[in-house]
Motif scaffolding. Structure first.
Motif, PDB file in Angstrom:
ATOM      1  N   VAL A 123       3.590  -9.855  -3.966  1.00 48.38           N
ATOM      2  CA  VAL A 123       4.238  -8.855  -3.120  1.00 48.38           C
ATOM      3  C   VAL A 123       3.891  -7.422  -3.560  1.00 48.38           C
ATOM      4  O   VAL A 123       3.834  -6.506  -2.746  1.00 48.38           O
ATOM      5  N   ALA A 124       3.622  -7.236  -4.841  1.00 47.44           N
ATOM      6  CA  ALA A 124       3.349  -5.886  -5.322  1.00 47.44           C
ATOM      7  C   ALA A 124       1.960  -5.394  -4.933  1.00 47.44           C
ATOM      8  O   ALA A 124       1.709  -4.196  -4.877  1.00 47.44           O
ATOM      9  N   THR A 125       1.045  -6.329  -4.670  1.00 44.62           N
ATOM     10  CA  THR A 125      -0.327  -5.909  -4.406  1.00 44.62           C
ATOM     11  C   THR A 125      -0.796  -6.219  -2.989  1.00 44.62           C
ATOM     12  O   THR A 125      -1.788  -5.653  -2.538  1.00 44.62           O
ATOM     13  N   VAL A 126      -0.126  -7.126  -2.296  1.00 43.72           N
ATOM     14  CA  VAL A 126      -0.562  -7.474  -0.938  1.00 43.72           C
ATOM     15  C   VAL A 126       0.555  -7.140   0.063  1.00 43.72           C
ATOM     16  O   VAL A 126       1.500  -7.899   0.212  1.00 43.72           O
ATOM     17  N   PRO A 127       0.460  -5.992   0.720  1.00 40.53           N
ATOM     18  CA  PRO A 127       1.496  -5.625   1.673  1.00 40.53           C
ATOM     19  C   PRO A 127       1.291  -6.351   3.001  1.00 40.53           C
ATOM     20  O   PRO A 127       0.170  -6.450   3.494  1.00 40.53           O
ATOM     21  N   VAL A 128       2.368  -6.908   3.540  1.00 41.10           N
ATOM     22  CA  VAL A 128       2.287  -7.523   4.868  1.00 41.10           C
ATOM     23  C   VAL A 128       3.289  -6.808   5.756  1.00 41.10           C
ATOM     24  O   VAL A 128       4.482  -7.072   5.709  1.00 41.10           O
ATOM     25  N   GLY A 129       2.816  -5.856   6.534  1.00 35.35           N
ATOM     26  CA  GLY A 129       3.686  -5.067   7.387  1.00 35.35           C
ATOM     27  C   GLY A 129       3.260  -5.196   8.829  1.00 35.35           C
ATOM     28  O   GLY A 129       2.469  -6.077   9.205  1.00 35.35           O
ATOM     29  N   SER A 130       3.798  -4.306   9.642  1.00 37.73           N
ATOM     30  CA  SER A 130       3.403  -4.296  11.041  1.00 37.73           C
ATOM     31  C   SER A 130       2.755  -2.960  11.377  1.00 37.73           C
ATOM     32  O   SER A 130       2.652  -2.579  12.523  1.00 37.73           O
ATOM     33  N   GLY A 131       2.375  -2.218  10.353  1.00 34.61           N
ATOM     34  CA  GLY A 131       1.928  -0.834  10.513  1.00 34.61           C
ATOM     35  C   GLY A 131       0.564  -0.705  11.163  1.00 34.61           C
ATOM     36  O   GLY A 131      -0.105  -1.702  11.449  1.00 34.61           O
ATOM     37  N   PRO A 132       0.136   0.524  11.378  1.00 37.88           N
ATOM     38  CA  PRO A 132      -1.117   0.805  12.082  1.00 37.88           C
ATOM     39  C   PRO A 132      -2.366   0.361  11.320  1.00 37.88           C
ATOM     40  O   PRO A 132      -3.425   0.208  11.906  1.00 37.88           O
ATOM     41  N   TYR A 133      -2.234   0.199  10.030  1.00 36.87           N
ATOM     42  CA  TYR A 133      -3.409  -0.161   9.226  1.00 36.87           C
ATOM     43  C   TYR A 133      -3.084  -1.351   8.344  1.00 36.87           C
ATOM     44  O   TYR A 133      -1.921  -1.659   8.102  1.00 36.87           O
ATOM     45  N   VAL A 134      -4.144  -2.018   7.887  1.00 39.63           N
ATOM     46  CA  VAL A 134      -3.974  -3.034   6.852  1.00 39.63           C
ATOM     47  C   VAL A 134      -4.804  -2.622   5.644  1.00 39.63           C
ATOM     48  O   VAL A 134      -5.844  -1.972   5.776  1.00 39.63           O
ATOM     49  N   LEU A 135      -4.295  -3.006   4.487  1.00 38.55           N
ATOM     50  CA  LEU A 135      -5.019  -2.680   3.256  1.00 38.55           C
ATOM     51  C   LEU A 135      -6.307  -3.500   3.206  1.00 38.55           C
ATOM     52  O   LEU A 135      -6.281  -4.717   3.356  1.00 38.55           O
ATOM     53  N   ASP A 136      -7.421  -2.805   2.982  1.00 38.82           N
ATOM     54  CA  ASP A 136      -8.717  -3.482   2.918  1.00 38.82           C
ATOM     55  C   ASP A 136      -8.997  -3.855   1.474  1.00 38.82           C
ATOM     56  O   ASP A 136      -9.350  -3.018   0.651  1.00 38.82           O
ATOM     57  N   LYS A 137      -8.838  -5.149   1.191  1.00 34.40           N
ATOM     58  CA  LYS A 137      -8.939  -5.597  -0.213  1.00 34.40           C
ATOM     59  C   LYS A 137     -10.292  -5.262  -0.828  1.00 34.40           C
ATOM     60  O   LYS A 137     -10.380  -4.891  -1.994  1.00 34.40           O
ATOM     61  N   THR A 138     -11.337  -5.391  -0.008  1.00 31.80           N
ATOM     62  CA  THR A 138     -12.671  -5.199  -0.595  1.00 31.80           C
ATOM     63  C   THR A 138     -12.926  -3.739  -0.948  1.00 31.80           C
ATOM     64  O   THR A 138     -13.695  -3.444  -1.854  1.00 31.80           O
ATOM     65  N   GLY A 139     -12.275  -2.859  -0.215  1.00 28.03           N
ATOM     66  CA  GLY A 139     -12.515  -1.439  -0.502  1.00 28.03           C
ATOM     67  C   GLY A 139     -11.472  -0.851  -1.427  1.00 28.03           C
ATOM     68  O   GLY A 139     -11.401   0.362  -1.579  1.00 28.03           O
ATOM     69  N   THR A 140     -10.659  -1.707  -2.024  1.00 29.21           N
ATOM     70  CA  THR A 140      -9.555  -1.206  -2.826  1.00 29.21           C
ATOM     71  C   THR A 140      -9.723  -1.592  -4.279  1.00 29.21           C
ATOM     72  O   THR A 140      -9.946  -2.756  -4.596  1.00 29.21           O
ATOM     73  N   VAL A 141      -9.682  -0.582  -5.127  1.00 29.13           N
ATOM     74  CA  VAL A 141      -9.660  -0.829  -6.563  1.00 29.13           C
ATOM     75  C   VAL A 141      -8.447  -0.077  -7.081  1.00 29.13           C
ATOM     76  O   VAL A 141      -8.384   1.145  -6.994  1.00 29.13           O
ATOM     77  N   ALA A 142      -7.470  -0.827  -7.584  1.00 22.01           N
ATOM     78  CA  ALA A 142      -6.244  -0.176  -8.039  1.00 22.01           C
ATOM     79  C   ALA A 142      -6.582   0.933  -9.015  1.00 22.01           C
ATOM     80  O   ALA A 142      -7.464   0.789  -9.848  1.00 22.01           O
ATOM     81  N   GLY A 143      -5.892   2.037  -8.873  1.00 21.13           N
ATOM     82  CA  GLY A 143      -6.120   3.150  -9.787  1.00 21.13           C
ATOM     83  C   GLY A 143      -7.293   4.005  -9.402  1.00 21.13           C
ATOM     84  O   GLY A 143      -7.523   5.064  -9.983  1.00 21.13           O
ATOM     85  N   SER A 144      -8.077   3.574  -8.429  1.00 22.17           N
ATOM     86  CA  SER A 144      -9.298   4.288  -8.121  1.00 22.17           C
ATOM     87  C   SER A 144      -9.425   4.605  -6.631  1.00 22.17           C
ATOM     88  O   SER A 144      -9.608   5.750  -6.252  1.00 22.17           O
ATOM     89  N   THR A 145      -9.320   3.590  -5.789  1.00 21.64           N
ATOM     90  CA  THR A 145      -9.469   3.788  -4.345  1.00 21.64           C
ATOM     91  C   THR A 145      -8.582   2.805  -3.593  1.00 21.64           C
ATOM     92  O   THR A 145      -8.535   1.630  -3.944  1.00 21.64           O
ATOM     93  N   TYR A 146      -7.912   3.305  -2.591  1.00 28.22           N
ATOM     94  CA  TYR A 146      -7.186   2.422  -1.678  1.00 28.22           C
ATOM     95  C   TYR A 146      -7.778   2.643  -0.296  1.00 28.22           C
ATOM     96  O   TYR A 146      -7.815   3.773   0.189  1.00 28.22           O
ATOM     97  N   THR A 147      -8.276   1.586   0.318  1.00 29.84           N
ATOM     98  CA  THR A 147      -8.899   1.700   1.628  1.00 29.84           C
ATOM     99  C   THR A 147      -8.064   0.926   2.651  1.00 29.84           C
ATOM    100  O   THR A 147      -7.625  -0.194   2.382  1.00 29.84           O
ATOM    101  N   TYR A 148      -7.865   1.551   3.797  1.00 30.54           N
ATOM    102  CA  TYR A 148      -7.087   0.922   4.865  1.00 30.54           C
ATOM    103  C   TYR A 148      -7.945   0.884   6.110  1.00 30.54           C
ATOM    104  O   TYR A 148      -8.620   1.862   6.433  1.00 30.54           O
ATOM    105  N   LYS A 149      -7.910  -0.247   6.833  1.00 24.20           N
ATOM    106  CA  LYS A 149      -8.599  -0.282   8.120  1.00 24.20           C
ATOM    107  C   LYS A 149      -7.586  -0.606   9.220  1.00 24.20           C
ATOM    108  O   LYS A 149      -6.462  -1.057   8.932  1.00 24.20           O
ATOM    109  N   ARG A 150      -8.010  -0.401  10.440  1.00 23.56           N
ATOM    110  CA  ARG A 150      -7.055  -0.539  11.549  1.00 23.56           C
ATOM    111  C   ARG A 150      -6.466  -1.939  11.634  1.00 23.56           C
ATOM    112  O   ARG A 150      -7.148  -2.931  11.387  1.00 23.56           O
ATOM    113  N   ASN A 151      -5.202  -1.989  12.015  1.00 22.48           N
ATOM    114  CA  ASN A 151      -4.548  -3.239  12.361  1.00 22.48           C
ATOM    115  C   ASN A 151      -4.880  -3.480  13.837  1.00 22.48           C
ATOM    116  O   ASN A 151      -4.418  -2.746  14.712  1.00 22.48           O
TER     117      ASN A 151
END
Lengths: 564, 504, 276, 313
Positions: free
Chosen positions: B179-207
């Protein structure tokens, strides 16, 4: 003594003056600083230099200049703390470790290694929790981490000193261990400690500033690192402010290092003369064209650069070596015999130069005026060399065999296989019992006598016309010396080589030489065939030397028990 | 509660912090469709019980919808909830929900989900658990309607529902291990796991299934945690970022180099006179002494020089965009050291006294000013050094009569909860006053129409009794490049993702 | 005066598994007052170890060394230090046996002060006497060792050894680093000092000629054992032991004709040994 | 050789264990504010106590160490208190960043300092002087200050190089290199200066050795004397210098990462230090010490290979 010499180095004086100014200004900051370090003027926040604030104002509107002075107190105190901790821990443990050795040394050395393996900055960060924002505590921790430097330095110095004979002599004189450490050991390690201390103080200032720059300092206390951090945060408001603390740190650390370097230079006497004077052009020499011997040295003058021009160590030596003869060159230390031999090889120590009318005619070629590349082609091929110390003349990193094969290939252009075969053959020829094993051994794995045989093998591998042997048996035991002399004699007759043999031992001369030249103070005082020279020495110096041999002295007789 | 500005300011030196970072494609590479911003802090968690407001809102606002939201004028407006109405006693809130919304794991959004999320938050250990703790029971009327029954009126609740209190995550995800690392919401974007490195980059793509995609112009959002303000500024200036939070120091240079400065006042800077009852320093019990302190500071000069005139002078603690704001309370105590001295003399402290203040590393710039200006009226400051990561615990420990803070201000009720009631964390010495208690009770029970007046009464009492010594509200400075438009929000130092749009 | 009986010295090996190196096995000899005992041997023969064992600079494994009837082995350090009044040393290397940063006076006063026999003023008088004794000028006192030649340094070292008026001086290759002419002069100094003061020497050298010149009796060491021990004349001219013979034959004589003869002798000797 | 490596390995393991233990005890002795910082201002004493229990901070220090060590030997370094990221993962993400920086810096340092050092040792003269000046300057100018000046000039003023950040090599080698230029240069200036000075000293020492004269007397070319023999002999002191530089650069990287906002171990550590995220700090210290130990081990082995005499000593 040392201090006076240090003061002769202008750079060191400048460094010392800068340091003094910085330290004094910091100590007397309350008197010198125009403003209080905490006094602020809101209109001077990030203000540029001038109008009331000499170097401008910082992010809180305080006078940068005044703060630099007050910050000096804190930063320097931090450095002194780190240095003191490192010094006390390192020097005491180093002394104990080096002097007593054994288990204590093992334990302390292990501790030092442990500390050396630590990435300092990271550990200081990790300890930030425990140390809080007190930079002084951090500096104590840093001092502990710096102590292995002193430990190792002092330990190795003490180990070296401990085996000096004068420490043994002091022990025999009845000095206790603490007194020996105090009088002899500390005296010697003092200078390197001072040098290291200068460097460590510099490191402490830089690391301390780094910690403060990372925000791990105490912003309430002015420090150079803290000021740098303040300037960094305000860099887009006041670009000039990063220079002041930066330059102060740089200046202080540079002065420390320069001072350390100057002291080191004085102690190690590495201070080079400003620039070696350009050696005077060699005057053209005119050797007799007819009937040249294999080697004719005329007017050989060798000089080394000194504070005033060149200091001559060989003054106009004339010497002939004929084909196939063994020429002995005898004399006491400092007589110039080795310099003469090295001149023929063209391998004088750095700085050494032939002067004046010096001429070295080898088989009709004037060596003194030959370009280095052509001289090199003679070495190993037509002129061989046997050094004095067998162990230090073999490269410790290479196997014995490789050291024979490489020149064989370079000089004779042999294939690798042929060169190996030839090297094995040579090893056998110089009387090495198991050539293959020696071939594959590293120098530290063979004895001194073996090593000298290897060197002789190397020297004759190019079948030279002339062999220069510089005290080839001096470092050997008497019985080994006899064997090596036999070997040299055998090789000399076998190859028909001429030999220039440098020695101080008249026994060796009598054993192997055909002719002898006696050198004194850079001059040849007498040259003669070996028999007449021993039978009727002409020069008083030769007479003194021969008179000093103990061969025929009468042994003292057994004392009667009641002699006294 | 919230310490928004405070975290922004202390970030460089400590407190709540996160890793600085940068990676992925530069801002310029995919032009207007990608938004690249830097955040002062690293994301702490995607667990809905652990979410924070302020800077960290930027990390979760792309993936989680909230029940309500705020428009550009700070007005609450419907989002997942279509309407919200209180009963007369203001203890039951009726909420009607949007239909047809699905979480990215396919779970449909309904009233039960709202209940699950709100109870989950209240049961958690997060900083914002209080946001749903005033709800006693839930009455599910239908899948699209429910009633929240309160223990007592909570004027802040509706604000909370537009914030962490209103975050809706898929109920399945709440109990998941990741739950701390994989958000499941209904928001406009979803967290892009491949483009995300904790502490460095968080990438979101459209939902792809988002119900209101047109409100979000970017195809991709990249957020990089970068602690150091100068580093963020360097990155923005060299084109690696589209926008980032900086501070008032960087304004002049930013304007010179063609960056747009977006500002909004969120924090007030000044002293909290915590020992109003004289428990530690008897002098502070005397209103004249507290007033004297209010008169001691040259607010105008400090605002001009320290904060580069980015802000507005004030003597009250409430946000100018909120209910309790009263313009007349902005200039009660103008700089007057002579009067301050006179007041001290009248109170019998003509020869001065001394107070102990924690020396927070993050406020080094202000500490010098405090010391000097208090000294000028005869009050001597004794500093107690506090390590940067112990600042908040120390201040809240009740050891100090006076502290300096830059406190974030949101709605008036939130600010009251934070620092005014007897139980407020920023009232560690538990000061109280019967008259104030009455005013607070009135405010709590006030109807929507009465609320502003009730809040203003509280504010006036606080100013009159000099409980605080606010100097000025300071602007948050959010810089953006020429391609990016940013609409600032009144209660937040950092704008939410919906506030960014490409400039044509 | 000094009696060494069955002395064994072992150097510990590196690590706990490797064997130690036995430098001396079972060596016995004695030194009488006023006499010189020469110890001759090649490198690794253990001759230096004997000297260091007497001086207490290496631990002795077993055996006994008695000086004036007192057992030196196992003597407490404190008591041992007091013995420095009686036993002194002159080392081989005149360069490393003097502390380079001490003046000649400091060097010579050190043993006096260490033993607290004299005060500073008396000490400086004694220093002058010592300098006279070894033939150095008085103005040497304030100079540093590096300002002297090898021979002069060795004189300083001798003066230091004499400072406490010892009964025995261990001389460890004291002339082998010196030039030929200097060597002869320093040896003469040793002899004249002995004649003056009656001190005994244990004179260690690798050079048979030197040992023969100064010694009354000679012991020949070979790989940690004394292989021959007797009057100097006997040992150096009529050796019994094959090793002593080899050693004698190996030393070249500074006379071409005699050396040629000796060389031949040596060849014959080696050949006969090879057959045997 | 294998015995030699084996003995070193055992010693190294003990070393890592001792350092970890000491650091743990020191770091965990200052965690009294953690729960409050995590839970925020509104947390009640009960909540704080519960959080402390959750983090295991209510246990005696040695018991905590035992628990931590038990997990650590299985590769579990715990979870960050502040970002809830597993420490091992956090380090795994950031180590490549710092390592690319440091390895690049060490390699460049080695290349440049050997080049400069050898040239100065052989040529002397002005090159010698340049090295002297450089070594003093490189030592005296704090690397973060140099970095600052570089970033203002090259990135902000000229705009030729990125001011901040890091790009993974796999993503775009070009951007990776561009991002590392300034940080690496800031690191290399300082380390090269001192390393070159020491390489110079080592080469001069070797060239003074007797065997060099003997090799020349055998007719071996000056190039072979210098590059085959002198360099190999100078390699051991040079390697020691480089291993020390490696450790120093790991520390230097911490500060440099702040200037360039590089998401490496340094940034992780600084943030963890400021927050009091002790599990992360422990993880970083252990990782780096293991790294240093490995590097030293490799250097020992290489030294033994370069000069077999070292193995004996």
């Amino acid at each position: 003594m040392t201090a006076r010499k240090v003061f002769r180095n202008p750079l060191a004086v400048a460094a010392l003056v800068i340091l003094l100014v910085i330290v004094l200004a910091s100590i007397f900051a309350p008197l010198v600083a125009p403003h209080s370090p905490t006094a602020l003027r809101l209109d001077k926040i990030n203000a540029g230099p001038g109008s009331g604030y000499l170097l401008g104002g910082d992010g809180a509107g305080r006078d940068i200049f005044s703060r630099l002075l007050y910050a000096g107190r804190n930063t320097l105190t931090g450095a002194v703390i780190a240095l003191s901790v490192a010094l006390v821990l390192g020097v005491v443990s180093g002394l104990l470790s080096g002097y007593y050795g054994g288990l204590l040394d093992g334990v302390l050395g292990w501790g030092a290694n442990l500390l050396m393996a630590l990435p300092t900055m990271i550990v200081l960060l990790a300890l930030f929790q425990a140390l809080g924002s007190s930079i002084y505590l951090a500096m104590v921790a840093f001092g502990v981490m710096l102590s292995p430097g002193f430990h190792r330095l002092v330990r190795s110095q003490v180990m070296a000193v401990k085996h000096e004979l004068y420490v043994d002599a002091a022990r025999v004189s009845g000095l206790s261990d603490p007194r020996i450490i105090g009088r002899h050991v500390l005296l010697v390690v003092r200078a390197p400690i001072v040098i290291q201390a200068a460097v460590v103080a510099g490191i402490a200032i830089v690391v301390q500033s780094g910690l403060e720059f990372l925000g791990l300092g105490d912003p309430g206390t002015p420090t150079w690192g803290g000021m740098l951090q303040d300037a960094f945060t305000n860099i887009y408001t006041s670009r000039v402010a990063i220079w002041w603390p930066g330059l102060t740190i740089a200046l202080t650390v540079a002065s420390l290092v320069l001072l350390g370097n100057a002291i080191r230079d004085v102690i190690q006497r590495t201070e080079r003369p400003r620039k070696p004077p350009k050696p005077p052009e060699l005057v053209p020499a005119t050797p007799d064209a007819d009937e040249l011997p294999l080697l004719r040295i005329t007017n050989l003058t060798v000089g080394y650069p000194s504070s005033d021009g060149y200091r001559e160590v060989v003054h106009g030596v004339d010497l002939d070596v004929r084909h196939g003869e063994v020429m002995g060159l005898v004399g006491e230390s400092g007589s110039g015999k080795t310099q003469t031999a090295f001149s023929v090889l063209g391998l004088l120590s750095p700085g050494g130069t032939l002067l004046g009318r010096s001429s070295i005619a080898f088989d009709g070629t004037e060596l003194a005026r030959l370009p280095e590349s052509e001289r090199r082609s003679l070495r190993g091929r037509r002129i061989g060399y046997i050094p004095q110390e067998p162990m230090s003349n073999l490269d410790p990193c290479f196997r014995v065999g490789e050291q024979l094969v490489e020149p064989l290939r370079a000089v004779s252009g042999l294939s690798k296989q042929a060169a190996v075969a030839e090297a094995l053959h040579l090893l056998e020829r110089v009387g090495i019992p198991d050539p293959r094993r020696t071939f594959a051994a590293y120098p530290h794995e063979i004895s001194g006598g073996m090593a000298q045989r290897v060197l002789i093998a190397g020297a004759v591998s190019g079948k030279p016309d002339l062999l220069i042997a510089d005290e080839p048996t001096t470092a050997l035991d008497v019985t080994v010396q006899a064997d090596v002399l036999e070997l040299l004699r055998g090789l000399q007759t076998e190859f028909g080589m001429a030999m220039l043999l440098v020695t101080h031992n008249f026994g060796v001369v009598a054993d192997i030489c055909d002719r002898v030249a006696v050198m004194q103070d850079g001059r040849i005082v007498e040259v003669n065939d070996v028999r007449p020279l021993f039978a009727s020495p002409q020069h008083p110096y030769t007479q003194t030397l021969l008179g000093s041999t103990l061969e025929d002295s009468t042994p003292r007789t057994r004392l009667e028990v009641n002699h006294a | 509660m919230l310490i928004r500005r405070c975290s922004a300011l202390l970030a460089a030196a400590a407190l709540v912090v996160g890793a600085g970072a940068c990676s992925g494609a530069g801002a310029s590479s995919s032009a207007a469709r990608t938004l690249t911003i830097a955040n002062v802090l690293d994301n702490n968690s995607f667990d809905p019980t652990q979410l924070n407001i302020g800077n960290q809102m930027q990390y979760w606002s792309p993936v989680f919808d909230t029940l309500l939201t705020r428009d550009k004028d700070n007005k609450l407006k419907p989002w997942l909830a279509t309407s919200w109405t209180y009963d007369a006693k203001r203890t039951t809130l009726n909420v009607k929900l949007k239909t047809g919304v699905k979480f990215t794991d396919g779970t449909p959004f309904d009233a039960t989900v709202v209940k699950d999320n709100l109870t989950n938050l209240a049961a958690g250990t997060g900083q914002n658990a209080y946001m749903s703790r005033s709800i006693a029971t839930y009455q599910i009327v239908s899948p699209t309607e429910l009633n929240l029954k309160l223990k007592a009126p909570d004027p802040g609740l509706i604000d909370y529902l537009a914030s962490v209190g209103g975050v809706m995550a898929s109920p399945k995800s709440l109990k998941a291990k990741d739950v701390a690392t994989v958000p499941v919401g209904s928001g406009p974007y979803v967290l892009d796991k491949t483009g995300t490195v904790a502490g460095s980059t968080y990438t979101y793509k459209r939902n792809p299934d988002y119900w209101n995609a047109s409100a979000f112009p970017y195809d991709k959002i990249v957020i990089k945690p970068m602690t150091d303000v100068t580093a963020r500024l360097n990155a923005l200036k060299s084109g690696q970022l589209n926008a980032t939070l900086t501070d008032t120091n960087s304004l002049a240079d930013a304007k010179r180099t063609g960056l747009t400065a977006n500002t909004t006042p969120v924090n007030w800077n000044g002293l909290l006179l915590l020992d109003r009852e004289g428990k530690l320093v008897p002098a502070l019990k005397d209103l004249r002494v507290r007033k004297a302190i209010n008169f001691a500071f040259d607010r105008e000069a400090i605002l001009k020089n320290v904060s580069h005139s980015e802000g507005a002078l004030t003597t009250q603690i409430f946000n100018a965009a909120g209910d309790g704001y009263d313009k007349s309370l902005d200039s009660i105590y103008n700089y007057d050291p002579a009067k301050a001295k006179q007041l001290l003399a009248e109170a019998g402290y003509g020869s001065g006294f001394s107070i102990t203040i924690p020396e927070s590393p993050g406020f080094a710039q202000y500490n010098a000013i405090i010391e000097q200006q208090l000294a000028a009226i005869g009050i001597k400051v004794k500093w107690v050094k506090v390590p940067s990561n112990a600042v908040i615990p120390e201040i809240l420990s009740g050891k100090y009569p006076v502290v300096f803070m830059t406190l974030g201000s949101q709605s008036a009720w939130q600010d009251i909860q934070k620092a005014v009631t007897r139980k407020s964390p920023w009232n560690p010495l538990k000061a109280g006053d019967p008259q104030l208690d009455k005013l607070l009770a009135a405010a709590q029970n006030a109807s929507e129409a009465q609320l502003p007046a009730a809040m203003k009464a509280v504010s006036k009492w606080l100013v009159d009794n000099a409980w605080f010594d606010p100097w000025y509200r300071e602007n948050s400075v959010y810089l953006s490049d020429a391609k990016t438009a940013v609409a600032m929000q009144a209660y937040n130092v950092a704008p939410a993702i919906s506030s960014f749009s490409p400039k044509e | 005066m000094l009696e060494a009986r069955n002395v064994v010295v072992e150097y510990a090996g590196r690590g706990w598994r490797s064997n130690g190196f036995r430098a001396l096995h079972d060596v016995s000899f004695d030194i009488k007052p006023h006499e010189t005992l020469g110890l001759v041997g090649e490198s690794g023969s253990g001759k230096t170890t004997i000297g260091r064992a007497i001086l207490g600079l290496v631990p002795v494994g077993s055996g006994s060394i008695r000086f004036d009837g007192r057992e030196l082995i196992g003597m407490p350090r404190r008591e041992r230090r007091r013995l420095s009044d009686d036993i002194q040393v002159v080392f081989q290397d005149p360069y490393s046996s003097l502390n380079p940063s001490m003046t000649v006076e400091d060097i010579l006063v050190e043993p006096l002060v260490a033993r607290r026999t004299v005060d500073r003023r008396q000490a400086s008088v004694r220093v002058r006497t010592l300098l006279d004794q070894v033939g150095l000028p008085h103005d040497a006192v304030h100079r540093l060792p590096r300002e002297f030649s090898g021979g002069q340094r060795q004189r300083i070292a001798i003066a230091r050894a004499l400072a406490l008026r010892p009964k025995l001086i261990v001389c460890d290759e004291p002339v082998s680093a010196l030039d030929l002419s200097t060597q002869a002069r320093v040896l003469d100094l040793f002899i004249s000092i002995q004649e003056e003061t009656g001190v005994a020497y244990l004179f260690i050298s690798h050079d048979l000629a030197v040992v023969r010149h100064i010694s009354h009796r000679v012991a020949v060491l070979y790989r940690g054992d004394i292989v021959e021990y007797g009057d100097a004349l006997d040992v150096t001219e009529r050796p019994d032991h094959p090793y002593t013979k080899r050693l004698l034959m190996a030393a070249p004589i500074p006379d071409p004709d005699r050396q040629a003869a000796r060389r031949q002798e040596r060849r014959d000797l080696l050949a006969s040994e090879a057959i045997a | 050789m294998f015995g030699f490596i084996g003995r070193r390995l055992v010693a190294c393991l003990v070393l890592v264990a001792v350092i970890a233990g000491i650091t743990f005890l020191l770091a965990f002795s200052g965690t009294s504010n953690v729960a409050r910082n995590l839970l925020g201002e509104s947390a009640t004493p009960d909540q704080l106590a519960a959080k402390n229990a959750e983090l295991g901070l209510d246990q005696p220090l040695l018991a905590q160490l035992g628990t931590w060590a038990g997990h650590a030997v299985r590769g579990d370094l715990g979870i960050s208190w502040f970002t809830n990221e597993p420490v091992a993962q956090a380090i795994a993400n950031r180590l490549p960043v710092t390592l690319s920086m440091v390895v690049l810096a060490v390699s460049l340092t080695a290349l440049i300092s050997v080049g400069l050092g050898v040239a100065a040792a052989v040529r002397g003269g002005w090159l010698d002087r340049v090295i002297q000046v450089l070594s003093v300057a490189g030592f005296a100018l704090p690397n973060f200050w140099v970095a600052l000046v570089l970033v203002v000039f090259f990135s902000v003023t000229l705009g030729v190089l990125p001011a901040t950040g890091y790009v993974r090599l796999s993503e775009s080698p070009g951007s990776w290199a561009a991002a590392l230029v300034l940080p690496v240069v800031s690191l290399v200036i300082g380390s090269t200066a001192s390393a070159a000075q020491q390489v110079r000293g080592a080469v001069i020492d070797v060239l003074r050795q007797d065997f060099v004269r003997t090799l020349r007397a055998r007719g071996i070319s000056p190039r072979s004397v210098l590059f085959r023999h002198a360099l190999r002999n100078a390699a051991i002191p040079a390697l020691t210098v480089l291993s020390l530089q490696f450790i120093a650069l790991l520390g230097g990287a911490v500060v440099i990462e702040k200037v360039f906002a590089i998401p490496g171990l340094g940034t992780l550590t600084v943030n963890a230090a400021l927050q009091g995220d002790v599990p992360v700090l422990m993880g970083v210290v252990v990782t780096l010490v293991v790294l240093v130990v490995i590097v030293n081990l490799v250097i020992d082995v290489v030294s033994g290979w370069v000069n077999p005499k070292v193995r004996v000593q």
